[in-house]
Structures are given as structure tokens and as C-alpha cells.
Enzyme design. Structure first.
Site, PDB file in Angstrom:
ATOM      1  N   LEU A  12       0.707  -1.253  -0.105  1.00 29.85           N
ATOM      2  CA  LEU A  12       0.123   0.124   0.043  1.00 29.85           C
ATOM      3  C   LEU A  12       0.739   1.183  -0.132  1.00 29.85           C
ATOM      4  CD1 LEU A  12      -2.397  -1.263   2.581  1.00 29.85           C
ATOM      5  CD2 LEU A  12      -3.094  -1.097   0.300  1.00 29.85           C
ATOM      6  N   HIS A  29      -1.860 -12.178   9.360  1.00 27.68           N
ATOM      7  CA  HIS A  29      -0.554 -12.580   8.698  1.00 27.68           C
ATOM      8  C   HIS A  29      -0.286 -13.943   9.517  1.00 27.68           C
ATOM      9  CE1 HIS A  29       3.224 -12.695   6.933  1.00 27.68           C
ATOM     10  NE2 HIS A  29       3.690 -13.121   8.048  1.00 27.68           N
TER      11      HIS A  29
HETATM   12  C1  GRF Z   1      -4.148 -16.145   4.902  1.00 33.85           C
HETATM   13  O1  GRF Z   1      -3.217 -17.073   5.185  1.00 33.85           O
HETATM   14  C2  GRF Z   1      -3.828 -14.717   5.588  1.00 33.85           C
HETATM   15  O2  GRF Z   1      -3.253 -14.706   6.785  1.00 33.85           O
HETATM   16  C3  GRF Z   1      -2.681 -14.212   4.378  1.00 33.85           C
HETATM   17  O3  GRF Z   1      -2.991 -14.334   3.120  1.00 33.85           O
HETATM   18  C4  GRF Z   1      -3.987 -15.855   3.262  1.00 33.85           C
HETATM   19  C5  GRF Z   1      -5.119 -15.181   2.417  1.00 33.85           C
HETATM   20  O4  GRF Z   1      -6.191 -16.205   2.719  1.00 33.85           O
HETATM   21  N1  GRF Z   1      -2.276 -12.717   4.437  1.00 33.85           N
HETATM   22  P1  GRF Z   1      -7.726 -15.923   2.271  1.00 33.85           P
HETATM   23  O5  GRF Z   1      -7.747 -15.402   0.863  1.00 33.85           O
HETATM   24  O6  GRF Z   1      -8.339 -15.187   3.254  1.00 33.85           O
HETATM   25  O7  GRF Z   1      -8.424 -17.431   2.095  1.00 33.85           O
END
Ligand code: GRF
Length: 313
Positions: free
Chosen positions: A95, A111
Site C-alpha cells: 500500500l 498474517h
Molecule cells: C491468509 O493465510 C492470510 O493470513 C494471508 O493470506 C491468506 C489469505 O487467505 N495474509 P484468504 O484469501 O483469506 O483465504
């Protein structure tokens, strides 16, 4: 109960965290609602789910648009939808600093690691390569640095013998889906708690020259040393359930005008009403803090002794 926080979720793909946020928000007592799902990938599967659930969506491929301009587009959409908080959920775009600044304190990310460990991509590979026995997930406020910013909540997830990056990711994802809605709800609730609102009013009021605080009839009041009160924080003071700030208007005419122009925001305070003070509600769910600062400054000026009121600020 104050209005619910209006959350915009940014996704790039599957959107399972967005779905977790959305379904949690369907509980009557959830403190937030999802009002927009936006994506930099028009083919993101999560968009279909959002549409099927009747949530407004916005999608635009970022290719060919520079970062700041693209973020402006997203910001404009968030504004149009009246978004108060942003949740990043698998949003695979860095961003721009301006975008991050605009949403400071009101934008969170999830995360799949126990931050500050394993920032960035290829998280699970890193965890397994390091031979760690515990990993997990983190929800944090978004700051200018990637996967940085204060953690608001974490869940630990055991690494099993024989785990692959995929098997570990799948278990952590279950934890993510539980953690994210809970932490987001906590964040928006904490912000609307009277204590948090008072803390912010206090910071603004006491930043004015020679301003001090003392209780006045049980309510926190702010006054200018050697001068008069210029603001009171009212929290259910007259058992009216209202959280508001009382400041000095120019008189009862202005007071009446303000109330007529925006009856949801302004009110006539019980005791100070006849002296031309005005009540500004702080429990509407969204607070325009620049507006509050403006009123405090104006009220301070009207109450400060002459030697101070001429200060140029
Ligand atoms: C998740 O593991 C999240 O922690 C990371 O990206 C992934 C996204 O998965 N930032 P989703 O699109 O929410 O299924």
C-alpha cells in the site's frame, strides 16, 4: 448501542478470511458490519461469495495504474461506501504511504505467523526450515512497514511432525478464521468505549495553551488557567445514555441553528443549554475528530483570558 463500525475488506484471492469476518458479522450483537469487499483482482473467488451474500463489491485490476493512483481509487470506493475501518485479508499489494496514513489506527491485517517472526511471503516454509515447533497467526494494525505494526491478537498453532507448508497453512487458517473476527470486533468496540473517547477528547483539550482538567459536578471538565471552563465530557451524566462533548456556542441562536442543521449530532445540554452551550454527540459510531478539535479550540478562545486568546494558532 452505537452504530456498527462499517468495515471494508480488501482481498486478492480466495477470501476465506473475508468470509469468516462476514459470517461473524451476521450475529446481531457483532460490533461491525461488512459494507464493501474490494479487490485488485477482478477474478478473486472471494468476490463471488461477497456478491452472493449481498455485499457490495468493487474490483479493478491494478496493472498499468501506478500505486498511489490505484490506492486513491480504492480509497474513493471505501469513502463512497462509508467505510470506517479497513481489514486486509490476503490483499497481495503493497500500500502507498498516503493510503496507510489515511487509515492509520483503523486498518488491520492478518498474517499467518507469530509476528514479528516470519514476515513477508513463504512463511510456512520458513517455519519448517527453522525447525520451529509452534507457529500461528497475528492480527496487527497496518503501518508503513510490511507486516509490522502493533499486534492486536495472536493464536499459537502447534507444528506437527511431518507437517508440510500446506498442512501447516491449513491448520493456521482455521485459527485465522477464529481470531480475525474477534480482534476486529474488539478494536472497533474499544474505540467506541467512553473511556477511549474521553482519552482522545482529553488529549485534544489539554493540548490547548494553559488548559487543565478537573471534575465539575462529577463530569471531567476542561478549563483555562485563570479563565473559565471551555469543555465538559458528558457520559450518561443525566442518565440519558448520551456520551457527548459540551462546548460554548455563541449563544442560544447558534445553538438552535446547529441543532436544526444536524439533530443527530447536536443537542441542547441540560444545565448549560440556557447559557448557549452546545452538546456534540460522541456516541454516533463515527466521530469527526477534526471537527471536535475545531470546537474545543473555539470554545477555549471564548473562555481564555485576553492575554492568551490572542495567541495565533
Ligand atoms: C491468509 O493465510 C492470510 O493470513 C494471508 O493470506 C491468506 C489469505 O487467505 N495474509 P484468504 O484469501 O483469506 O483465504
Amino acid at each position: 448501542m452505537p452504530d456498527k463500525a462499517r468495515v471494508g475488506v480488501l482481498i486478492s484471492g480466495r477470501g476465506s478470511n473475508m468470509a469468516a469476518l462476514l459470517y461473524a458479522s451476521r450475529a446481531d450483537d457483532c460490533a461491525y458490519e461488512i459494507v464493501l469487499v474490494a479487490s485488485n483482482n477482478p477474478d478473486a473467488p472471494g468476490l463471488d461469495l461477497a456478491r452472493a451474500e449481498g455485499v457490495r463489491t468493487f474490483a479493478r485490476a491494478h496493472r498499468g495504474i501506478d500505486r498511489a493512483a490505484f490506492d486513491d481509487l480504492i480509497h474513493a470506493e471505501l469513502d463512497r461506501a462509508g467505510v470506517t475501518h479497513v481489514a486486509l485479508a490476503g490483499y497481495m499489494r503493497l500500500l502507498s504511504p498516503a493510503f496507510v496514513a489515511k487509515w492509520q489506527g483503523r486498518m488491520v491485517n492478518i498474517h499467518p505467523s507469530l509476528l514479528p517472526l516470519h514476515k513477508g511471503l513463504h512463511v510456512h516454509e520458513g517455519v519448517l526450515a527453522a525447525g520451529e515447533t509452534v507457529s500461528g497467526c497475528t492480527v496487527h494494525l497496518v503501518t508503513a512497514k510490511l507486516d509490522d505494526g502493533p499486534a492486536l491478537g495472536q493464536t499459537r498453532v502447534a507444528v506437527l511432525p511431518g507437517d508440510t507448508p500446506d498442512s501447516l497453512a491449513a491448520r493456521i487458517l482455521i485459527a485465522e478464521h477464529q481470531l480475525y473476527p474477534r480482534v476486529l470486533a474488539q478494536l472497533v468496540t474499544a474505540e467506541t468505549a467512553p473511556e477511549a473517547i474521553l482519552a482522545r477528547v482529553r488529549t485534544l483539550a489539554l493540548a490547548l495553551p494553559e488548559a487543565e482538567e478537573k471534575l465539575s459536578h462529577g463530569a471531567p471538565g476542561f478549563f483555562v488557567r485563570g479563565g473559565k471552563f471551555f469543555g465538559y465530557f458528558s457520559y450518561d451524566h443525566h442518565h440519558d445514555g448520551v456520551t457527548g462533548l459540551l462546548v460554548k456556542a455563541s449563544g442560544v441562536e447558534e445553538q438552535a441553528m446547529l441543532i436544526e442543521s444536524d439533530p443527530d449530532l447536536y443537542y441542547r445540554p441540560a444545565y448549560l443549554g440556557p447559557s448557549g452551550w452546545i452538546g456534540i454527540r460522541l456516541d454516533t459510531g463515527t466521530i469527526d475528530w477534526t471537527h471536535i478539535e475545531g470546537w474545543l479550540t473555539r470554545s477555549w478562545r471564548a473562555s481564555a483570558p485576553k492575554r492568551l486568546a490572542i495567541l495565533p494558532f
